[in-house]
Design a protein around this motif. Sequence first.
Motif, PDB file in Angstrom:
ATOM      1  N   SER A   1       1.147  -1.542  -0.259  1.00 19.94           N
ATOM      2  CA  SER A   1       0.306   0.035  -0.216  1.00 19.94           C
ATOM      3  C   SER A   1       0.991   1.335  -0.277  1.00 19.94           C
ATOM      4  O   SER A   1       0.572   2.026  -0.283  1.00 19.94           O
ATOM      5  CB  SER A   1      -1.317   0.333   1.158  1.00 19.94           C
ATOM      6  OG  SER A   1      -2.155  -1.199   1.233  1.00 19.94           O
TER       7      SER A   1
ATOM      8  N   LEU B   1       2.037   2.289  -3.455  1.00 19.37           N
ATOM      9  CA  LEU B   1       0.588   2.976  -4.159  1.00 19.37           C
ATOM     10  C   LEU B   1       0.663   4.652  -4.658  1.00 19.37           C
ATOM     11  O   LEU B   1      -0.179   5.412  -4.216  1.00 19.37           O
ATOM     12  CB  LEU B   1      -0.808   2.340  -4.037  1.00 19.37           C
ATOM     13  CG  LEU B   1      -1.058   0.864  -4.094  1.00 19.37           C
ATOM     14  CD1 LEU B   1      -1.994   0.576  -3.879  1.00 19.37           C
ATOM     15  CD2 LEU B   1       0.428  -0.271  -5.334  1.00 19.37           C
ATOM     16  N   THR B   2       1.827   4.866  -5.249  1.00 25.81           N
ATOM     17  CA  THR B   2       1.367   7.018  -5.277  1.00 25.81           C
ATOM     18  C   THR B   2       1.790   6.924  -7.339  1.00 25.81           C
ATOM     19  O   THR B   2       1.924   5.762  -7.399  1.00 25.81           O
ATOM     20  CB  THR B   2       2.797   7.159  -4.610  1.00 25.81           C
ATOM     21  OG1 THR B   2       3.629   7.026  -4.630  1.00 25.81           O
ATOM     22  CG2 THR B   2       2.289   6.986  -2.758  1.00 25.81           C
TER      23      THR B   2
ATOM     24  N   GLU C   1       1.544   6.654 -10.749  1.00 29.05           N
ATOM     25  CA  GLU C   1       1.431   6.132 -11.401  1.00 29.05           C
ATOM     26  C   GLU C   1       0.122   4.523 -11.305  1.00 29.05           C
ATOM     27  O   GLU C   1      -0.601   4.204 -12.021  1.00 29.05           O
ATOM     28  CB  GLU C   1       2.034   5.971 -12.458  1.00 29.05           C
ATOM     29  CG  GLU C   1       2.195   6.978 -13.740  1.00 29.05           C
ATOM     30  CD  GLU C   1       1.273   7.617 -14.372  1.00 29.05           C
ATOM     31  OE1 GLU C   1       0.637   6.687 -15.290  1.00 29.05           O
ATOM     32  OE2 GLU C   1       1.018   8.256 -14.819  1.00 29.05           O
TER      33      GLU C   1
ATOM     34  N   GLN D   1      -1.811   5.118  -8.556  1.00 27.36           N
ATOM     35  CA  GLN D   1      -2.078   5.040  -7.145  1.00 27.36           C
ATOM     36  C   GLN D   1      -3.778   4.358  -7.223  1.00 27.36           C
ATOM     37  O   GLN D   1      -4.894   4.629  -6.748  1.00 27.36           O
ATOM     38  CB  GLN D   1      -2.555   6.562  -7.020  1.00 27.36           C
ATOM     39  CG  GLN D   1      -3.122   7.144  -8.403  1.00 27.36           C
ATOM     40  CD  GLN D   1      -3.316   8.927  -8.217  1.00 27.36           C
ATOM     41  OE1 GLN D   1      -2.684   9.410  -7.230  1.00 27.36           O
ATOM     42  NE2 GLN D   1      -3.444   9.493  -8.925  1.00 27.36           N
ATOM     43  N   ASN D   2      -3.604   4.654  -8.707  1.00 26.20           N
ATOM     44  CA  ASN D   2      -5.010   3.551  -9.104  1.00 26.20           C
ATOM     45  C   ASN D   2      -5.248   2.261  -8.993  1.00 26.20           C
ATOM     46  O   ASN D   2      -6.499   1.265  -9.059  1.00 26.20           O
ATOM     47  CB  ASN D   2      -6.036   4.357 -10.150  1.00 26.20           C
ATOM     48  CG  ASN D   2      -6.099   5.775 -10.444  1.00 26.20           C
ATOM     49  OD1 ASN D   2      -7.257   5.670  -9.302  1.00 26.20           O
ATOM     50  ND2 ASN D   2      -5.730   6.047 -11.911  1.00 26.20           N
ATOM     51  N   PHE D   3      -4.092   1.601  -8.335  1.00 24.59           N
ATOM     52  CA  PHE D   3      -3.578  -0.339  -8.612  1.00 24.59           C
ATOM     53  C   PHE D   3      -4.889  -0.575  -7.458  1.00 24.59           C
ATOM     54  O   PHE D   3      -4.387  -0.058  -6.089  1.00 24.59           O
ATOM     55  CB  PHE D   3      -2.558  -0.303  -8.236  1.00 24.59           C
ATOM     56  CG  PHE D   3      -1.857  -1.526  -8.105  1.00 24.59           C
ATOM     57  CD1 PHE D   3      -1.828  -2.425  -9.809  1.00 24.59           C
ATOM     58  CD2 PHE D   3      -1.737  -2.161  -6.595  1.00 24.59           C
ATOM     59  CE1 PHE D   3      -1.957  -4.008  -9.252  1.00 24.59           C
ATOM     60  CE2 PHE D   3      -1.518  -3.699  -7.085  1.00 24.59           C
ATOM     61  CZ  PHE D   3      -1.388  -4.821  -7.503  1.00 24.59           C
ATOM     62  N   ALA D   4      -5.237  -1.247  -7.436  1.00 28.46           N
ATOM     63  CA  ALA D   4      -6.171  -1.970  -5.550  1.00 28.46           C
ATOM     64  C   ALA D   4      -5.653  -2.955  -5.688  1.00 28.46           C
ATOM     65  O   ALA D   4      -5.866  -4.342  -6.433  1.00 28.46           O
ATOM     66  CB  ALA D   4      -7.850  -1.993  -6.238  1.00 28.46           C
TER      67      ALA D   4
ATOM     68  N   GLU E   1      -1.446   3.390 -23.547  1.00 31.16           N
ATOM     69  CA  GLU E   1      -0.536   2.235 -22.621  1.00 31.16           C
ATOM     70  C   GLU E   1       0.494   1.308 -23.251  1.00 31.16           C
ATOM     71  O   GLU E   1       1.436   1.021 -22.488  1.00 31.16           O
ATOM     72  CB  GLU E   1      -1.431   1.516 -21.719  1.00 31.16           C
ATOM     73  CG  GLU E   1      -1.224   0.941 -20.495  1.00 31.16           C
ATOM     74  CD  GLU E   1      -2.126  -0.011 -19.598  1.00 31.16           C
ATOM     75  OE1 GLU E   1      -2.332   0.365 -18.821  1.00 31.16           O
ATOM     76  OE2 GLU E   1      -2.863  -1.221 -20.479  1.00 31.16           O
TER      77      GLU E   1
ATOM     78  N   LEU F   1      -5.180  -3.163 -11.496  1.00 31.29           N
ATOM     79  CA  LEU F   1      -5.266  -1.415 -12.464  1.00 31.29           C
ATOM     80  C   LEU F   1      -6.571  -2.017 -13.226  1.00 31.29           C
ATOM     81  O   LEU F   1      -5.912  -2.280 -14.811  1.00 31.29           O
ATOM     82  CB  LEU F   1      -4.588  -1.416 -12.435  1.00 31.29           C
ATOM     83  CG  LEU F   1      -3.907   0.421 -12.709  1.00 31.29           C
ATOM     84  CD1 LEU F   1      -3.292   1.418 -12.116  1.00 31.29           C
ATOM     85  CD2 LEU F   1      -4.369   1.246 -13.695  1.00 31.29           C
TER      86      LEU F   1
ATOM     87  N   GLY G   1      -7.981   0.360 -16.360  1.00 28.97           N
ATOM     88  CA  GLY G   1      -7.676   1.796 -16.948  1.00 28.97           C
ATOM     89  C   GLY G   1      -6.149   1.859 -17.109  1.00 28.97           C
ATOM     90  O   GLY G   1      -4.887   1.228 -17.047  1.00 28.97           O
TER      91      GLY G   1
ATOM     92  N   ALA H   1      -2.129   3.386 -17.774  1.00 30.35           N
ATOM     93  CA  ALA H   1      -1.219   3.894 -16.318  1.00 30.35           C
ATOM     94  C   ALA H   1       0.366   3.637 -17.043  1.00 30.35           C
ATOM     95  O   ALA H   1       0.581   2.979 -17.946  1.00 30.35           O
ATOM     96  CB  ALA H   1      -0.954   2.423 -15.606  1.00 30.35           C
TER      97      ALA H   1
END
Length: 185
Positions: A28, A31-32, A34, A36-39, A85, A163, A165, A167
């Motif tokens: 966690s 997760l900054t 590019e 930040q949207n990685f779950a 991408e 993720l 979308g 990146a």
Amino acid sequence: MKFTGLLFLLTFTGLVAGTSTAFSENLSALLTGEMQNFAPNETPRPFKDFTFLNGEGEEERISDYKGKVVLVNFWATWCGPCKKEMPSLDQLQGDLGGENFTVLAIGQDLHGMDAVRSFFNKRNIQNLALFNDKTVKSGRSAGVFGLPASILLNTEGEEIGRLVGPAEWDSPEAKALIKHVMAGS
């Protein structure tokens, strides 16, 4: 003797849970930018096996890559964000791809491998291998309902997270995330 066995089991279970928690907490922290949207998943999840075709028209399975950290990317030649991408995925494969890591960019193109091959040639994609699944069953099997979508698997073939979308996968943040998974798998 039963008490000792139970104590050992509880201690071992606690150690394993602590390791898993530490791993996800460290993940966690990465997760900054590019990523930040990685779950991330709280713990690695089983990932359903599926088939797709390689550039020679041979069937491969996701399980063929067990033992490596794998970034599975679902994309299509007609998808605008996918087009943007793809060069970063190609660069990521060039930078980190090898014995311990690979990018599997699996096209979901209904026009088949010729469309994927043409796309790669026009955009000078050199490091990624050709893969496609014109049935799109692979994406559905993975629970993907939008493109592009990327799923990070550990060496056991378990899903670390995803993720949805586009990146920049060759960014320092993406590389740090992948190297972390490589070190922790």
